[in-house]
Design an enzyme around this catalytic site. Structure first.
Site, short mmCIF file in Angstrom:
data_model
loop_
_atom_site.label_atom_id
_atom_site.label_comp_id
_atom_site.label_asym_id
_atom_site.label_seq_id
_atom_site.Cartn_x
_atom_site.Cartn_y
_atom_site.Cartn_z
N CYS A 42 0.60 -1.45 0.40
CA CYS A 42 -0.22 -0.16 -0.02
C CYS A 42 1.05 1.55 0.15
O CYS A 42 2.17 1.46 0.93
CB CYS A 42 -1.08 -0.10 1.08
SG CYS A 42 -1.95 1.65 0.97
N HIS B 163 -9.06 -3.37 -2.23
CA HIS B 163 -8.08 -2.66 -1.31
C HIS B 163 -8.94 -0.70 -1.36
O HIS B 163 -8.64 -0.35 -0.31
CB HIS B 163 -6.61 -2.60 -2.19
CG HIS B 163 -5.83 -1.75 -1.61
ND1 HIS B 163 -4.79 -2.80 -1.10
CD2 HIS B 163 -5.62 -0.52 -1.32
CE1 HIS B 163 -3.85 -1.54 -0.22
NE2 HIS B 163 -4.52 -0.55 -0.80
N GLU B 164 -8.59 -0.68 -2.73
CA GLU B 164 -9.39 1.24 -2.20
C GLU B 164 -10.59 1.87 -1.89
O GLU B 164 -10.74 2.11 -1.12
CB GLU B 164 -9.24 1.25 -3.78
CG GLU B 164 -8.35 1.39 -4.86
CD GLU B 164 -6.97 2.02 -3.95
OE1 GLU B 164 -6.81 2.67 -3.13
OE2 GLU B 164 -6.03 1.50 -4.04
N HIS C 210 -9.93 1.79 1.45
CA HIS C 210 -9.41 3.65 2.21
C HIS C 210 -10.45 4.21 2.66
O HIS C 210 -10.39 4.98 3.29
CB HIS C 210 -8.32 3.12 1.20
CG HIS C 210 -6.71 3.22 1.08
ND1 HIS C 210 -6.73 3.32 2.37
CD2 HIS C 210 -6.08 2.60 0.16
CE1 HIS C 210 -5.43 3.26 2.15
NE2 HIS C 210 -5.44 2.32 0.90
ZN ZN Z 1 -3.64 1.26 -0.24
#
Ligand code: ZN
Length: 98
Positions: free
Chosen positions: A21, A63-64, A67
């Site tokens: 990341c 993953h995004e 966030h």
């Molecule tokens: Zn990330």
């Protein structure tokens, strides 16, 4: 561009891979993700869009999306990998981070 993205569907099929990341430089940890997802949202004109994705794109959008919810890979990995990652991050001064 995808505005207000949501995971409309996630497969029961899971896959574990090392993930890094940009927010956690130098850290790679194993993260289990759904192998297939359907992501829905709207584009810049407000028109609905929908993508059916498999790996590796399915992993990237999960993953995004994490966030957006304030969730990082160290929150998704096993306890030992999390401890090792935190030990690696701790001694390094990170300017401008919070
Ligand atoms: Zn990330």
């Amino acid at each position: 561009m995808l505005v207000n993205p949501v995971l409309a569907k996630v497969s029961k099929d899971m896959a574990t891979e090392e993930e890094g990341c940009l927010s956690l430089q130098g850290v790679l940890v194993p993260v289990e993700r759904a192998a297939e997802v359907v992501i829905e949202g709207v584009d810049a004109s407000g028109d609905p869009v929908r993508f059916e994705l498999d790996l590796p794109e399915a992993r990237i959008v999960q993953h995004e999306l994490d966030h957006l919810d304030g969730v990082l890979i160290i929150d998704r990995t096993d306890e030992e990998s999390r401890r090792n990652a935190l030990a690696r991050l701790r001694p390094q001064p990170v300017l401008g981070a919070r």
